[in-house]
Enzyme design. Structure first.
Site, PDB file in Angstrom:
ATOM      1  N   THR A  73       7.306  14.557  29.360  1.00  0.00           N
ATOM      2  CA  THR A  73       7.038  15.936  28.954  1.00  0.00           C
ATOM      3  C   THR A  73       5.740  16.428  29.576  1.00  0.00           C
ATOM      4  OG1 THR A  73       8.222  15.587  26.870  1.00  0.00           O
ATOM      5  CG2 THR A  73       6.673  17.430  26.954  1.00  0.00           C
ATOM      6  N   ARG A  94      12.544  10.247  37.760  1.00  0.00           N
ATOM      7  CA  ARG A  94      13.733   9.406  37.855  1.00  0.00           C
ATOM      8  C   ARG A  94      14.929  10.084  37.190  1.00  0.00           C
ATOM      9  NH1 ARG A  94      12.163   3.939  35.052  1.00  0.00           N
ATOM     10  NH2 ARG A  94      10.950   5.361  33.754  1.00  0.00           N
ATOM     11  N   PHE A 301       6.859   3.203  31.797  1.00  0.00           N
ATOM     12  CA  PHE A 301       6.083   2.531  30.760  1.00  0.00           C
ATOM     13  C   PHE A 301       4.593   2.869  30.859  1.00  0.00           C
ATOM     14  CE2 PHE A 301       9.593  -0.883  30.821  1.00  0.00           C
ATOM     15  CZ  PHE A 301      10.305  -0.210  29.860  1.00  0.00           C
ATOM     16  N   PHE A 381      -0.821  16.742  18.647  1.00  0.00           N
ATOM     17  CA  PHE A 381       0.110  16.938  17.537  1.00  0.00           C
ATOM     18  C   PHE A 381      -0.570  17.791  16.466  1.00  0.00           C
ATOM     19  CE2 PHE A 381       2.246  13.646  19.715  1.00  0.00           C
ATOM     20  CZ  PHE A 381       3.541  13.527  19.214  1.00  0.00           C
ATOM     21  N   TRP A 409       4.615  20.637  25.094  1.00  0.00           N
ATOM     22  CA  TRP A 409       5.876  20.468  24.364  1.00  0.00           C
ATOM     23  C   TRP A 409       6.209  21.726  23.565  1.00  0.00           C
ATOM     24  CZ3 TRP A 409       7.443  20.421  19.217  1.00  0.00           C
ATOM     25  CH2 TRP A 409       8.725  19.901  18.970  1.00  0.00           C
TER      26      TRP A 409
END
Length: 556
Positions: A73, A94, A301, A381, A409
Site C-alpha cells: 500500500t 509482483r 517480507f 493508524f 490507505w
C-alpha cells in the site's frame, strides 16, 4: 469505509493506451489485453536502452507481524504522491499468486485508496503469465519422466530427481505424491510432489532474465536430476529449454496497468520471497527506469530477507543502483514486537514501543550497510498517539534516517505528500553509495555466515550434516561462486519466528542447501520452508462470489 474491492470497482480508470501514451510508448509497442491492461513489446527496450535511468526507490519494511505493516500500500501510495507533486513516477510490483488469493490472504494489489487496478484481473488470471510458467515447468517435468520411460538414455537416478511439478493453487494433498502407477506403459513409478508455481525455478528465471535469449539460457542451466554417478542433468540435456522459452514468449513482456489515481504501474512476475528472491522482474524494473524519472518498487517480507535479496541478488544481476530505501513501520507492529498483546495494540504503550523499536533500528542499520539512504515511513493508524509517533521519529533521526508519516490507505496520494517530499529531499541531499554485502569468490559457508551475522545479528551459523554434504557437492560441481538466497522465517531476524524485536545471542541453523542453477543462486534453508501451502479451515474462497452481471465480491 468501503472494502478494497468496492473501492477498486468504483475506480475511474483511463484506457491503458492513454496510460502508455503518457509514458511516450508508441501504439505499436502496446499489446492490448482488454481495455485496461496491456503487455509492452520487447521492442520498447531496444528503443530505450541507451536512455539515462531514473531514480530507483525501494520500499521494504520491518519484520511482518499479524498487526500488518502496509508495504505494498505504501509502495503504491508513494508512486501516486510523487506524481501528485508533479514528478514523473512509475510503480513496479509482483503479480499475486492465485493460491494465497483463495487461501488466507485474499487478493492483493495495495489497499484502501492506494491500489493498482483492475484489481480483480490482477488477482485472478491477469495476462496468463503464471499459466505460462506453470506449463513451461510441467513440460520440463513431463519430458524428464518420458526420458525415464524411453530407456533412460541420460542415466538418470530416479532417487536423485530434484524437479517436482507445480500448480498455482494451495493444495496440501499434492505435497507428496507417487507417480507412474498403472503398469509398464504408464511411466516409471517414483515418489514426487507439487510446489506452488511461485516457488518454481522457472519463475525465478523469468524475473532475473534480461531478455528472451537470456531466459532460454537460464532454462538450459536448470538442474533437474543427477545421474547414477552423481553428475547433474539439466534441461538442456533433455533438449527442453527451447520449447520452454517458446512458451514464455509473451509472459516475458512486462504488464502495464495503473493505480486508482492513474499512475502507470508494471505488475510482472512473482517469485516466492523465501525459496527465491521475492522481487518483480528485472525487465519491468529496468524498463520502468527508462520510462519514468522515479521508479518505486518493493521487495518481499522485511528488510532482512527482502531488501538483502533485492540488493545482493537482483541488483547484482541487473547492475541496478537503488537511490533510497523506504522502510515501512507501524506503531502497532512495533508494540507487538515489544510484547503488547495483539488485541490491545490500540492502547497507548510507550514501554512496549520502546522494547519493540530495536527491530526497526536493526533494519535501518542493515540498509546503511549497503550504503543506501533510508527513509522510515510510519504507516499511521487512527489509534496512534502523538507521543508514540514522536518517539519513533526521534529514535530514527538519531540513527540518521529521515522519517515521514504516511496515510495513503485512507487518503490516497494526499496522505503521502509528506513521505514523497521526504524521499525527494533525501534523493537531493543524501547520495547513494550502494555496495553489495559480499563478493562471490569466498566459500559458500563464508557467504552464508556473513549474511547471518551482519544482517540478522546472529552469533554464527550451524550447518547440518545434510547441508555440509550439499555445500561440498555444489562446490565440487563448480557452483561455489554463486550468490546466496536465504530462506528463513519472515517473522523474526532469527530463524525462530517466536523471537520478536531484535534478538541477541542466537545462532542460525542451515538445515539444507539447494541449487537453483538457472536462476543463478544457492538457496540456504533454515527452519521449515513450505513450497506448497495448504488452505485454512475456512478459505477466503468461501467468501467469494460473482453475480449475473459479472460483479465480483469477497476478493478482498
Amino acid at each position: 469505509m468501503k472494502t478494497d474491492i468496492e473501492i477498486a470497482q468504483d475506480a475511474k480508470m483511463n484506457p491503458i493506451m492513454e496510460v502508455a501514451k503518457g509514458l511516450d510508448i508508441p501504439e505499436d509497442e502496446v499489446e492490448l489485453y482488454g481495455k485496461y491492461k496491456a503487455k509492452i513489446s520487447l521492442a520498447a527496450w531496444d528503443r530505450l536502452k541507451d536512455k539515462p535511468d531514473g531514480k530507483l526507490i525501494l520500499v521494504t519494511a520491518i519484520n511482518p507481524t499479524a498487526a500488518g505493516e502496509g508495504k505494498s500500500t505504501t509502495t503504491v501510495g508513494l508512486g501516486d504522491s510523487l506524481n501528485r507533486l508533479g514528478k514523473k513516477a512509475m510503480i513496479a510490483l509482483r503479480e499475486p499468486s492465485l493460491g494465497p488469493c483463495f487461501g488466507i490472504k485474499g487478493g492483493a494489489a495495495g489497499g484502501g485508496y492506494a491500489q493498482i487496478v483492475p484489481m480483480e484481473d490482477i488477482n485472478l488470471h491477469f495476462t496468463g503469465d503464471f499459466h505460462a510458467i506453470t506449463t513451461a515447468h510441467n513440460l520440463l517435468a513431463a519430458m524428464l519422466d518420458n526420458s525415464l520411460q524411453q530407456g533412460n538414455p541420460l542415466n538418470i537416478d530416479p532417487r536423485q530427481i530434484v524437479l517436482r511439478r507445480v500448480l498455482d493453487m494451495n493444495d496440501r494433498a499434492l505435497r507428496k505424491t507417487v507417480i507412474g502407477l498403472g503398469g509398464r506403459t504408464e511411466g516409471v513409478p517414483r515418489e514426487s510432489g507439487f510446489d506452488i508455481t511461485v516457488a518454481s525455478e522457472v519463475m525465478a528465471c523469468l524475473c532475473l532474465a534480461s531478455d528472451l535469449m537470456d531466459l532460454k539460457e537460464r532454462f538450459a542451466r536448470i538442474v533437474i536430476a543427477y545421474t547414477y554417478d552423481g553428475k547433474p542433468v539439466t534441461a538442456k540435456d533433455l533438449e527442453a529449454h527451447g520449447a520452454m522459452a517458446l512458451l514464455m514468449k509473451d509472459a516475458i513482456k512486462p504488464n502495464l496497468v495503473q493505480t486508482l489515481e492513474n499512475t502507470p504501474a508494471f505488475v510482472h512476475g512473482g517469485p516466492f520471497a523465501n525459496i527465491a528472491h521475492g522481487c518483480n522482474s528485472i525487465m519491468a524494473t529496468k524498463l520502468g527506469l527508462k520510462l519514468a524519472d522515479y521508479l518505486v518498487t518493493e521487495a518481499g517480507f522485511g528488510a532482512d530477507l527482502g531488501a538483502e535479496k533485492f540488493y545482493d541478488l537482483k541488483c547484482r544481476f541487473a547492475g541496478l543502483t537503488p537511490a533510497v530505501t523506504v522502510i515501512v513501520a507501524t506503531v502497532r507492529a512495533l508494540k507487538l514486537n515489544g510484547g503488547q498483546a495483539k488485541n490491545d495494540l490500540g492502547t497507548p504503550n510507550l514501554e512496549a514501543l520502546g522494547k519493540g523499536i530495536p527491530n526497526l533500528e536493526k533494519h535501518i542499520e542493515n540498509v546503511a550497510k549497503f550504503g543506501v539512504p533510508a527513509v522510515v515511513a510510519i504507516n499511521r493508524f487512527p489509534t496512534d498517539t502523538e507521543e508514540e509517533l514522536e518517539f519513533i521519529r526521534k529514535r530514527c533521526q538519531e540513527l540518521g534516517a529521515e522519517v515521514a508519516l504516511s496515510e495513503v490507505w485512507g487518503k490516497g496520494s494526499a496522505g503521502g505528500e509528506e513521505l514523497a517530499q521526504t524521499v525527494l529531499n533525501s534523493l537531493e541531499n543524501r547520495p547513494s553509495r550502494f555496495k553489495l554485502l559480499y563478493e562471490l569468490e569466498p566459500p559458500i559457508k563464508d557467504k552464508i555466515t556473513k549474511i547471518a551475522t551482519e544482517v540478522y545479528g546472529a552469533n554464527g551459523v550451524m550447518f547440518t550434516k545434510e547441508a555440509e554434504n550439499a555445500i561440498q557437492k555444489y562446490t565440487d560441481l563448480g557452483y561455489g561462486q554463486l550468490p546466496i538466497c536465504m530462506a528463513k522465517t519472515q517473522y523474526s531476524l532469527s530463524d525462530d519466528p517466536n523471537l520478536l524485536g531484535r534478538p541477541t545471542n542466537f545462532n542460525i541453523t542451515v538445515r539444507e542447501v539447494r541449487l537453483s542453477a538457472g536462476a543463478g543462486f544457492l538457496v540456504a534453508i533454515t527452519g521449515a520452508i513450505m513450497t506448497m501451502p495448504g488452505l485454512p479451515k475456512r478459505p477466503a474462497a468461501c467468501n467469494m462470489d460473482i453475480d449475473d452481471s459479472g460483479k465480483i465480491t469477497g476478493l478482498f
